[in-house]
Design a protein around this motif. Sequence first.
Motif, short mmCIF file in Angstrom:
data_model
loop_
_atom_site.label_atom_id
_atom_site.label_comp_id
_atom_site.label_asym_id
_atom_site.label_seq_id
_atom_site.Cartn_x
_atom_site.Cartn_y
_atom_site.Cartn_z
N GLU B 324 0.79 -1.17 0.02
CA GLU B 324 -0.07 0.04 -0.19
C GLU B 324 1.03 1.26 -0.09
O GLU B 324 1.78 1.49 0.74
CB GLU B 324 -0.96 0.03 1.34
N SER B 336 -2.25 3.70 -4.15
CA SER B 336 -2.29 2.25 -4.70
C SER B 336 -2.20 1.20 -3.53
O SER B 336 -1.61 1.52 -2.33
CB SER B 336 -1.27 2.05 -5.86
N TYR B 372 -6.42 -1.54 -5.94
CA TYR B 372 -6.95 -0.06 -6.71
C TYR B 372 -5.46 1.08 -7.04
O TYR B 372 -4.51 0.60 -6.40
CB TYR B 372 -7.80 0.43 -5.82
N ARG B 380 -10.74 9.73 1.46
CA ARG B 380 -11.34 8.58 2.19
C ARG B 380 -11.05 7.23 1.44
O ARG B 380 -11.67 6.32 1.50
CB ARG B 380 -13.00 8.50 2.15
N ALA B 381 -9.91 7.28 0.63
CA ALA B 381 -9.36 5.92 0.04
C ALA B 381 -8.97 4.71 0.98
O ALA B 381 -9.19 3.53 0.72
CB ALA B 381 -8.07 6.13 -0.71
N GLY B 382 -8.83 4.95 2.23
CA GLY B 382 -8.59 4.08 3.34
C GLY B 382 -9.91 3.20 3.38
O GLY B 382 -9.43 2.13 4.02
N ILE B 383 -10.84 3.45 3.11
CA ILE B 383 -12.01 2.69 3.19
C ILE B 383 -11.87 1.45 2.41
O ILE B 383 -12.11 0.24 2.45
CB ILE B 383 -13.29 3.50 2.99
N THR B 385 -8.69 0.68 1.16
CA THR B 385 -7.38 -0.06 1.63
C THR B 385 -7.78 -1.29 2.69
O THR B 385 -7.43 -2.40 2.47
CB THR B 385 -6.33 0.76 2.14
N ALA B 386 -8.79 -0.91 3.68
CA ALA B 386 -9.42 -1.86 4.63
C ALA B 386 -9.92 -3.13 3.98
O ALA B 386 -9.67 -4.15 4.73
CB ALA B 386 -9.99 -1.03 5.63
N ARG B 389 -7.01 -5.02 3.09
CA ARG B 389 -6.40 -5.52 4.18
C ARG B 389 -6.87 -6.75 4.77
O ARG B 389 -6.24 -7.68 5.33
CB ARG B 389 -5.69 -4.46 4.71
#
Lengths: 150, 425
Positions: B324, B336, B372, B380-383, B385-386, B389
Amino acid sequence: MKKIYVREEWCLGCHLCEYYCANANLGNGDMAKTLKGAAICPCIRVEEDDRISFAVPCRHCEEPHCKKSCITGAISVEGGVVRVDKDKCVGCFTCVLACPYGAVMPSADGHAVQKCELCLQNNTGGAPACVAHCPNRAIIFEEEAEVASA
Amino acid sequence: MKHVIIGNSAAAVGCVEGIRRTNSTDDILLIASEPHHTYSRPLISYLIAGKTDRQRMKYRPDDFYAANNVTALLGKTAVAIDPAAQTVALESGETVAYDTLLVATGSSPVVFPAEGLEQVQNMRTFTQLQDAEALLESVGENTRVLIIGAGLIGLKCAEGLRSRTANITVVDLAPLVLSSILKPTPAAIIRAHLEANGVGFRLGTSVAAFRTLPGGGYEAQLQSGETIAFDQLVYAAGVRANTALVKAAGGETNRGIVVNTLGQTNLPHVYAAGDCTESPDACTGQHKVMALLPNAYMQGEAAGMHMAAGGAPLPCAPEPLIPENAIGFFGKHILSAGIYFDDGAEGKYEDFDGENYRCFYYDASAQRLMGYILLGRAERAGIYTALIREATLLPEAQFQQLRREPGLIAFSPEVRAQALRKQVV
Ligand SMILES: Cc1cc2nc3c(=O)[nH]c(=O)nc-3n(C[C@H](O)[C@H](O)[C@H](O)COP(=O)(O)OP(=O)(O)OC[C@H]3O[C@@H](n4cnc5c(N)ncnc54)[C@H](O)[C@@H]3O)c2cc1C
């Protein structure tokens, strides 16, 4: 520790929390003056569709991904509050990439990030502005877990 | 107990903090070749651009070692590990004993031989504070800079140096910029953005020979036949994990030191973390080198927690690791995560509005978001990533909603309540 919680069935979708958050973080008193006509960049964000609405503030996670991922050391935890040192931050957005709630935001100028620090960093005196100004108590500021009464 | 750490960067700091989560009394001895207080390595390009300084780029506060009761031997290099005797030998002749050892030696730049390269006096790699400081000395307004390598390090260097000189050319054998994190379409967008900001490219070619010019300066003869005159060379063609210490001690190494999710190597009491390792990718299960700072910190923390626990339960489970990365050039951000499918494969969803580019890789049969790439809008890209993950089960309708807009609204009321409501226990 006291945290901000959201009760989505009480949310009216009025977005006042966003305005008061943005205003508090600009450090200005008169909201109408400072925010009139301006695009706001709050730390709390309201999500909505035609059925529901709710605000999403930082969760101040016990295992904060943003802090563990920060490449500069700008994010730290002080007394349970996840804080960002904007002076150290270079705006790489690794924490934006890492936060599972989408609660760490690029700041308005894009040069750093911003996040809810429970209004400790601004002039509201530690009472979060979003909570104080929610007209329907959909956003509350309470001690973490409590034992349910039987 | 005495814990010894070789290294003083993200993985080492993660280890110190991991140990101190549960244990305040064990001895911690930290050894590092670089003489500096722990600093953020990625910030060396920001230092060149004047966007940070020596004080602000410290990865932890000035009192870090004292506050964590760490003895720091800075400016000392470890040369051998004896896993039977549980000792580390230093270049200075000293030997230190350990109960547990963390190897967090990072990576080193690779330089491939080329005709005439040894004559280029003004040559630097770009991975350390001293490299940035040297370039700040040597590069001025009229300096012509040639950078070998259009990867993350070469391009961050180009961005930093652009604030000092307008004459920068990047050469790479790969036909694309950032070939390790981007596919052709987003790579072309980023290349155009860098070109618009004054960085020149010669891609799909390499330097056949270097020559010293009689009037001063140098010349690079490219495979394509073209020659480029330059004054300063930056060699950023890649890095290699520093595995030598563990390998020589009989530990298992491949492209990195092989570790499990707790950072354990196959040598007893020897752990490794960060850029020097390869570890399981939580998205695919495959072992790989995921040489990024967040992973280094979290691996170090997991190892530290386990080193201090002595068999007791850990204060938290090791964080799942995936590739990430967030990086930006001249105000354009690239986020990414996860893995990408081959072009033409099913499950690739791409859109570009002239400003923001987004590509998602969704496995419909497994009902999982796998990867992605976002250029431009990062919010809010972490949504996403989670979801990668945590390998979250994501039905197609939900994926399609999230793809349009990242938000918790796509999840069930129960999942949202878990996140946002006060939990009554
Ligand atoms: C220019 C640049 C930009 C980057 N940008 C990003 C980015 O935007 N995002 C991101 O996630 N990552 C980025 N990275 C990668 C990131 O810096 C690394 O992933 C991270 O630093 C890895 O940390 P580490 O602790 O594993 O090792 P390192 O940071 O490599 O540190 C290794 C440490 O070990 C010490 N050491 C090595 N060998 C010995 C020995 N034999 N004896 C004693 N000490 C030894 C060194 O002195 C050093 O202290 C960038 C890297 C560079 C160079």
